[in-house]
Design an enzyme around this catalytic site. Structure first.
Site, PDB file in Angstrom:
ATOM      1  N   THR B  40       0.817  -1.212   0.000  1.00 54.46           N
ATOM      2  CA  THR B  40       0.000   0.000   0.000  1.00 54.46           C
ATOM      3  C   THR B  40       0.856   1.269   0.000  1.00 54.46           C
ATOM      4  OG1 THR B  40      -1.717  -1.216   1.160  1.00 54.46           O
ATOM      5  CG2 THR B  40      -1.845   1.172   1.263  1.00 54.46           C
ATOM      6  N   HIS B  49      -2.589  14.497   4.916  1.00 53.18           N
ATOM      7  CA  HIS B  49      -3.898  15.087   5.172  1.00 53.18           C
ATOM      8  C   HIS B  49      -3.850  16.050   6.353  1.00 53.18           C
ATOM      9  CE1 HIS B  49      -6.201  12.670   2.350  1.00 53.18           C
ATOM     10  NE2 HIS B  49      -5.414  11.660   2.664  1.00 53.18           N
ATOM     11  N   LYS B 249     -12.739   9.732   0.457  1.00 50.80           N
ATOM     12  CA  LYS B 249     -12.596  11.126   0.091  1.00 50.80           C
ATOM     13  C   LYS B 249     -12.788  11.395  -1.398  1.00 50.80           C
ATOM     14  CE  LYS B 249      -9.422  11.661   3.931  1.00 50.80           C
ATOM     15  NZ  LYS B 249      -9.033  10.239   4.093  1.00 50.80           N
ATOM     16  N   CYS B 441      16.171   3.689 -20.104  1.00 47.77           N
ATOM     17  CA  CYS B 441      17.128   3.389 -19.042  1.00 47.77           C
ATOM     18  C   CYS B 441      17.058   1.959 -18.538  1.00 47.77           C
ATOM     19  CB  CYS B 441      17.007   4.387 -17.888  1.00 47.77           C
ATOM     20  SG  CYS B 441      15.435   4.353 -17.032  1.00 47.77           S
TER      21      CYS B 441
END
Lengths: 427, 478
Positions: B40, B49, B249, B441
């Site tokens: 995560t 936040h 959100k 690259c």
């Protein structure tokens, strides 16, 4: 600060031809800056043949073609620096470069020739859903891994996009023992050269599926397979046409983008359709004394045309410098009003986009690409309202560059000529 | 025998590891992937936040505000790219304007500083590209943007330098308690420990449920994102949220600390805890929703899309406590948004819980400050030339999109807990994170990894044990 008359950014086919031409036209102070460890650019990894048919009337491989220009540059005694990254070009033509030995340093140039080439569109630009495993390469990256580094990206291959590098890689991977299962193309026609479809796909029984695209990617760490779907007229996948194809490699050949970060930072005006600088008949950008040629200007189909275009840029850079030095400045004075080229009705763009008739040579080649496949149609050129060229072509396709030749005497015949329109007509 | 085993080397686990490394303690972090920051922590909004979202009095609210306060000092001590760019929650509907007031009030109650409710004119003055539908906004100047990779690496590097062991490619198969200690069974044998900290992200329920009869359920909530080129990076300067809905959100539009523009996330609960695939529906929804709050988004500038999984617990609250029926087993679970912001505060809290029952002596030689990888492009000409003189590799550009030199890649490989994979290099120094997405690259970075780590090219991976980039030398195919 070091000083050179001409600094050429990039030592690929465009940069080499531009430098050689500048030297042959009398400039003795030229420096080529190349970021890689050898001259030749992308040609070094294009080990297939088919290069040079126009220029040398023989079939060369990419490295052989490059070598002819590298030899010429060396014989002409033109300076070049390898492993050198150009970091910035300023409006007043100060070039900032960097390498291991010199660190960050600046060079003052009288003229700059942009020859940075292009890069491939990545997967992200297409927003293909799915996982992000290893095994997804742009076709050129896979080409480099195989032809320069000697490593095989995988053994079961799907290729999305039928651009030339993708077609070439379909053959190359097959020759190395991989199984190329399918080449999928979103559009109803290939973006590559006809000869590559025949020689790279048909000859090896590799299927080309037009109007197909990849809609899902499977495999968390290494690619396991992809889902292919047919697309409709709107370019959107059609439900229930999905087909899962197991593979460990997905090559993307979905377009090339001129690499103009330096040009943008310098403030050069860009052409939205080509993603290259807007240039005039001298291949000069919106900043006087900065010229552009090769794939940084617009993506070419054949390197022969790159060399030809670059030679013109080199010659014009020399002209620009001598005009400056003989006091014929500011070169924009006593100029005729510029004539604008308008690309319309099937023609996507033209290079150049602007012509100053007083500065053009006896004849000028204007290059362009069409936006669709046209059969038995005409390339038409209008000087203002009057049609002056009307040339029939059996077939025209987006994968192949087209050209028209404009004669200066002809342009001069038209008083107050403002616009030259290039379009495709049915009759 | 360890004093403490931390399961999971994400930002939560690494923050806890850093905090506990201040003490004389024998601890280790177990991670199933080959690097830190692989779950995560690597795929989220990269937002600090302000803290007005979480319910008043909740742990989320408290740790969010505390984490946001802490990050200022941490980012300078640990050399983490962080910008306090502020955020706007925009309202696109007159009827919803009272909800902005509610958020404002909640923020005040949570202790968020400097909040202001703005009308349309004031909002557009701050952020000219807000959509024409925007009627007002909640402005939170304390919100920020951060590099979540560097944040995680920085915590981990400090922990490592202060003696915490990291065990990668190590999977926990079972946890048993015997004689007051835990036996953690892994694919590399059994590890004993007095305390176990469960910072396993979407897998936290699996480990919790091994030791407790009170079962936990963590749902992987997938969020899809699009990342846009740096040429689009200044389209907005603040983080633009939509008013929160049922699934969090909503879709945000924000600049990143590196100058890109990020759009996301969607929210979809899924069964597969490894389901980090993007979907046609998700990406479609994303682009449509982002247009509600911000106009003229240059979506053609998208350079990549990706998905991350939030560890959603049914009650939408962090679970940070010693498991009731399993003393010495501490959960740091349900770490969904604002988990990244809260991570520094979670570290403090977990170590506080351990200290309740375990005496730990403070180290006197604790290394508190980290010098990050030099970003050569940000140096002055003189500084850069000095660096190149000392180490010429800094003059050799490998990633031309992000202008990353070989020197930076060498540092990424050789620093504590250094990079072992292409993605490991990318997350540490951004080689391959630019507009060509590693087209140029990849072969060069592979060669450097191969040379420096003495592993054959065939064994270089993108990310993960099976993620080999090439299968062998030419003609290796049968």
């Amino acid at each position: 600060m070091e000083k050179y008359d001409i600094v050429v950014i990039g030592g690929g086919p465009a940069g080499l031809a531009a430098a050689a031409s500048a030297k042959e036209n009398g400039c003795n102070s030229i420096l080529i800056l190349e970021r890689d460890n050898e001259l030749g650019g992308i040609l070094n990894q294009c080990i297939h043949n088919g290069f040079g048919l126009h220029t040398f009337k023989e079939e060369l491989t990419g490295p052989e073609y490059a070598d002819r220009y590298i030899k010429e540059v060396k014989e002409l005694g033109i300076e070049y620096r390898l492993h050198t990254m150009v970091m910035d070009i300023s409006e007043n033509k100060v070039v900032t470069a960097m390498n291991r030995e010199r660190g960050l340093y600046t060079i003052m140039a009288k003229a700059v020739i942009l020859a940075m080439g292009c890069r491939e569109r990545p997967r992200g630009a297409l927003n293909i859903p799915g996982y992000r495993p290893a095994g997804i390469f742009s076709a050129g990256t896979a080409q480099r891994l195989i032809n320069i580094d000697g490593y095989m990206p995988g053994k079961e291959v799907v290729i999305l996009g039928s651009g030339d590098i993708g077609l070439i890689m379909a053959r190359r991977m097959t020759l190395e023992g991989a199984k190329v299962k399918v080449v999928a193309e979103l559009l109803p026609f290939s973006g590559g050269l006809k000869r590559n479809i025949v020689q790279c796909l048909d000859d090896y029984n590799i299927p080309l599926k037009l109007r197909h695209t990849v809609v899902d990617i499977d495999g968390k760490e290494r690619l396991k397979g992809i889902t292919l779907a047919q697309v409709g007229e709107d370019g959107k996948p059609i439900k229930e046409t999905e087909e899962y194809i197991s593979c460990d490699t997905l090559l993307l050949s979905v377009g090339l983008i001129p690499e103009n970060e330096l040009s943008n930072a310098c403030g050069i005006r860009m052409e939205p359709v080509t993603s290259g600088p807007q240039v005039n008949e001298s291949l000069e950008t919106s900043i006087s004394g900065i010229f552009a040629c090769g794939n940084v200007l617009h993506v070419h189909d054949l390197v022969d045309y790159v060399s030809e275009e670059a030679a013109l840029a080199g010659k014009n850079a020399v002209k620009y410098i001598s005009a400056m030095e003989t006091g014929e400045t500011e070169p924009d004075q006593n100029e005729a009003e510029p004539i604008h080229l308008v690309a319309t009705e099937g023609v996507r763009y033209t290079v150049p986009a602007v012509i100053n008739v007083n500065k053009m040579e006896d004849s000028l080649i204007v290059r362009f690409r069409v936006g669709n496949v046209f059969q038995d149609s005409f390339i038409s050129v209008y000087f203002d309202e009057e049609r002056v060229i009307h040339r029939k072509k059996k077939i025209m396709a987006p994968g192949e560059m087209e050209e028209i030749k404009l004669q200066r005497v002809k342009l001069r015949e038209f008083e107050n000529l403002r616009t030259i329109t290039v379009k495709i007509e049915k009759e | 025998m360890y004093d403490v085993i931390i399961i999971g080397a994400g930002v939560t686990g690494c923050s806890i590891a850093r905090e506990i490394s201040k003490y004389k303690v024998n601890a280790c972090v177990i991670e199933k992937e080959e690097d830190v920051c692989c779950g995560t922590s690597k795929a989220n909004s990269a937002i600090m936040h302000a803290g007005f979202d979480a319910e008043e009095g909740s742990l989320m609210a408290r740790l969010n505000v505390r984490g946001n306060e802490m990050i200022e000092t941490l980012s300078s001590d640990l050399d983490i790219p962080f910008i306090r760019n502020g955020s706007l929650v925009v309202c696109t509907n007159e009827e919803d304007l009272p909800k902005l007031q509610d958020l404002y009030q909640r923020g005040i109650a949570n202790g968020v500083r400097d909040l202001a409710v703005l009308n349309r004119e004031e909002s557009v003055r701050l952020e000219p590209n807000l959509s024409d539908q925007v009627v007002g906004s909640l402005y939170a100047p304390t919100a920020g943007i951060i590099c979540p990779f560097t944040m995680t690496f920085a915590f981990a590097e400090i922990a490592s330098q202060n003696g915490i062991a990291f065990k990668f490619n190590t999977t926990v198969e079972d946890i048993q308690k015997s004689n007051g200690c835990y036996e953690v069974k892994t694919n590399h044998g059994i590890l004993g420990s007095k305390y176990v900290v469960n910072a396993a992200g979407v897998y936290a329920d699996v480990f919790h449920n091994m030791v407790s009869s009170k079962k936990m359920k963590i749902t992987a909530r997938r969020g899809e994102y699009c990342l846009l080129d740096k040429s689009a990076g200044s389209h907005v300067s603040k983080t633009i949220f939509a008013l929160p809905g049922k699934y969090g959100k909503g879709v945000l539009v924000a600049p990143t600390v590196h100058g890109n523009l990020i759009i996301g996330p969607t929210a979809a609960d899924i069964e597969d805890k490894e389901g980090t695939n993007t979907t046609k529906e998700g990406l479609g929804e994303l682009l449509q929703k982002a247009g509600n709050t911000v106009k003229d988004l240059p979506l053609r500038q998208t350079i990549t899309s990706f998905a991350g999984l939030r560890a959603h617990e049914d009650h939408h609250e962090f679970i940070i406590r010693e498991v009731e029926d399993s003393a010495g087993f501490i959960d740091a679970a349900g770490m969904e948004s604002p988990g990244l912001t809260s991570a520094p505060a979670v570290g403090e809290m977990v170590v506080g819980i351990i200290k309740n029952t375990f005496q730990m002596e403070t180290k006197t030689d604790y290394i508190a400050v980290r010098k990050g990888i030099v970003h050569a492009a940000e140096l002055t000409v003189e500084e850069r030339n000095e660096l190149i003189k000392m180490q010429p590799e800094y003059g050799n550009i490998i990633c031309r999109c992000e202008m990353i030199s070989e020197g930076e890649i060498l540092d990424a490989i050789h620093r504590p807990l250094g990079a072992k994979s292409l993605d490991g290099v990318k997350r540490r120094v951004r080689a391959g994170a630019g507009r060509c997405q590693a087209g140029f690259c990849t072969p060069k970075t592979m060669e450097i990894l191969s040379r420096e780590l003495h592993i054959p090219m065939e064994d270089i991976v993108k990310s993960g044990m099976e993620a080999n980039v090439v299968i062998g030398k030419n003609r290796a195919v049968k």
